[in-house]
Each structure stands twice: as C-alpha cells, then as structure tokens.
Design a protein around this motif. Sequence first.
Motif, PDB file in Angstrom:
ATOM      1  N   LEU A 167       0.807  -1.222   0.000  1.00  0.00           N
ATOM      2  CA  LEU A 167       0.000   0.000   0.000  1.00  0.00           C
ATOM      3  C   LEU A 167       0.841   1.275   0.000  1.00  0.00           C
ATOM      4  N   GLY A 168       2.111   1.135  -0.194  1.00  0.00           N
ATOM      5  CA  GLY A 168       2.924   2.330  -0.338  1.00  0.00           C
ATOM      6  C   GLY A 168       3.395   2.961   0.937  1.00  0.00           C
ATOM      7  N   GLU A 208      13.314   0.857  -3.915  1.00  0.00           N
ATOM      8  CA  GLU A 208      12.583   1.589  -4.944  1.00  0.00           C
ATOM      9  C   GLU A 208      11.703   0.625  -5.731  1.00  0.00           C
ATOM     10  N   LEU A 209      10.398   0.826  -5.637  1.00  0.00           N
ATOM     11  CA  LEU A 209       9.442   0.019  -6.379  1.00  0.00           C
ATOM     12  C   LEU A 209       8.601   0.926  -7.267  1.00  0.00           C
ATOM     13  N   PRO A 210       8.226   0.446  -8.445  1.00  0.00           N
ATOM     14  CA  PRO A 210       7.398   1.286  -9.325  1.00  0.00           C
ATOM     15  C   PRO A 210       6.006   1.470  -8.736  1.00  0.00           C
ATOM     16  N   GLU A 211       5.514   2.705  -8.776  1.00  0.00           N
ATOM     17  CA  GLU A 211       4.194   2.994  -8.241  1.00  0.00           C
ATOM     18  C   GLU A 211       3.125   2.665  -9.268  1.00  0.00           C
ATOM     19  N   PRO A 233       8.087   3.939  -3.537  1.00  0.00           N
ATOM     20  CA  PRO A 233       9.289   3.875  -2.693  1.00  0.00           C
ATOM     21  C   PRO A 233       8.956   3.387  -1.276  1.00  0.00           C
ATOM     22  N   VAL A 234       9.777   2.486  -0.784  1.00  0.00           N
ATOM     23  CA  VAL A 234       9.601   1.926   0.559  1.00  0.00           C
ATOM     24  C   VAL A 234      10.658   2.522   1.465  1.00  0.00           C
TER      25      VAL A 234
END
Length: 359
Positions: free
Chosen positions: A78-79, A89-92, A107-108
């Motif tokens: 859930l971001g 870094e993860l794509p939103e 982003p985590v």
Amino acid sequence: MLGLPRDLHPVAWWLWAIGLAAAASMTTNPFVLLMIVGVVAVVVTLRRTDHPWARSFRFYVWLGVAAVVLRVLWRVVLGGGYPGDVVLELPEVPLPDVVRGVTLLGPVTRETLLAGLYDGLRLAAIVICVGAANSLANPKRLLRSLPPALYEIGTALVVAVTVLPQLTQSIQRVRAAQALRAGDTGRVRRLRRLLVPVLEDTFDRSLALAAGMDTRGYGRAGSATPAQRRVTGALVLAGLFGTVVGVYALLDQTAPRVLALPMLGVGVVVAVLGLVNAGRRVQRTVYRPDRWRAAEVGVVAVGVVVGVLGWWVNRYQPAIAYPALTAAPAVSLGALLAAVAGLLAIAVTPPPRAPGVPR
C-alpha cells in the motif's frame, strides 16, 4: 502457594492471558512486546500439561510470525505513507480517482518497514497470549465453568477453540501412521496424503465433541416465555452497547468523559443483570466443580497487575509505549515491570498434574 501438582481453574489462566494481551495491545514498543512473548513462552513451557490442547502453542507462535510478515508486506504493497530514508525503490501503480489517497507500491522507506514491524509485533503478541490461554486451560473444563446463561454460546466457542488443538493431535497421529507405511516421497504428494486425513479426522472429532455435548444437554436453553426472552435479550444487547461505547470512549481521548468509565460501568452492570436473568431459567449440575483457591487468585492478580502496568505506561509514558520511528526504542522501569511481571504466575501456581493422576 505451590502445593501439590494439580490443574488450575481454566478461567484463571484465561484472565491471566487477557491481562498480558491487554498490556501488549497498549504499546508498539518492540522490546516490550518481545519480552511479553518471552514471558508467555516460559510460563507455557513450565505450566502446560501433556494433553493434546497443550501442544498447540507453537502453531499460535507461527501464526504470530505470519501476522508480522503479512503486516510488513501490507505496508509495502500500500505504499507505506511514512517519509524517510528510502531502502527499496518500487514502481508505483497508478489507481483511478475513485480510490484517491491509496497507492500501490512505490518507494519503501525504513520508517514504513518499522511501522509494519511494530504493528505486526503487537498483533502477534496478542495472538500468542490467546494461544497461551488455549494451551494452559482445559477447554472442556472451561465450558463446565461457564455460567448457565452462557452455555449456548459456550458450546459453540468450545467447539471452535478445540479445532486447533485437535488439528495438532491429528497431524501427529497421521504422521506417525504414515511413517510406518511406504508411499510417495515427493513433497506435493506427501502433503496431499497428510492434508486429507488430517482435515477429515479433525472435523470428525469436532463433530463428535458437539454431538456428545448435545447428548448431555449442553446448550439447551430450558423453558422460557417469549416475554422473558425479549427482556433478557434487551438487557444483554443494552449491556453490550454500553460496554462498546464505554471502551471506545476510553480509548478515544477526544470523546466526552461521561461516555468512558461511567458508560462502561453501566454497560457491564446491565449485561450482568441480563446474564443473571437468563441463568435463573437454565439449571445445570456439575460433577466435581473446579474450586478457586489461592493459586487461582494469585494468577488472576498477576494478570491484573500486568494490565494495569501496561495501561500506566500507555497513559503516562507515551514516548515509551509508542516509540518514534526515527529513533531506537527505549524501555523504562515501568515498561520492564509490565513485561516481566507475568513471570510471577510461575511462583504462585503449582506444577501441572501428570496425565492419569486423579485430581
């Protein structure tokens, strides 16, 4: 207080566990939560019996571990929403405007992971406390100790509570039987050979327990007129409503104080009146009833002390109860006492009775 080996009253163990669970629910400090879990594990190890339901504690531990993992993954999916140092870094994933304010991935940050870890540890500690009560207390004796008015609800609760201990016993029995036979060695086929007989045996034992309880009259409501049932139902519902409102106002500091302890007290009194009114029409006899002695009172007192200390830390030391995500958590003397005081249950209780020894 120790005395000769014997089984404690099951309600005493449940009240002790509820006290520890209440203290765990009022903090997200990971050190305090881990200490509570350690205290619960030590008490269960030293005071549980060799009965089937006493072997289910490790399943509750694994359930708590799963709660922590799922809580952290939920924060990541859930971001998060906590700004700070980005560690992944993860794509939103874009979402429509209907669910505005909710994001997927992205982003985590370290703070997001810590928030999920702290919340997961709190939930895991509560689950493990419930597992400790289920491992220490005999569920059948617990049903026998319930007031007559709660027999209908208690029958369903006991059947539900005994599913996991019976599942543990079924797994051990099926694995022992399959070890004596030759069969498939692959993991998938071996799992299928284990899963089907375990589930079938567990459901059969639960249904047999329910049938035996029904044969002996458990859950029978007795004779009551429609007017009496309406009065009893109204009292119980009004009491539950008052209790819910009182608990909510007690936790929400912005609510009017008249809705806190006064409403909670009125709700509890009305609910007790409803249960007493219902219990007068249900007559039950008990063979060799469980007695409350000094050990039972001591265990309940330990649970109350732990709950009160947890509330005190939550009220007067909020920085300790809810540590910031940007600094290392600290532990005060009050928080340490709230976590460790549960070990006093070992000092005030006798060792468990060996199986087969008359009580």
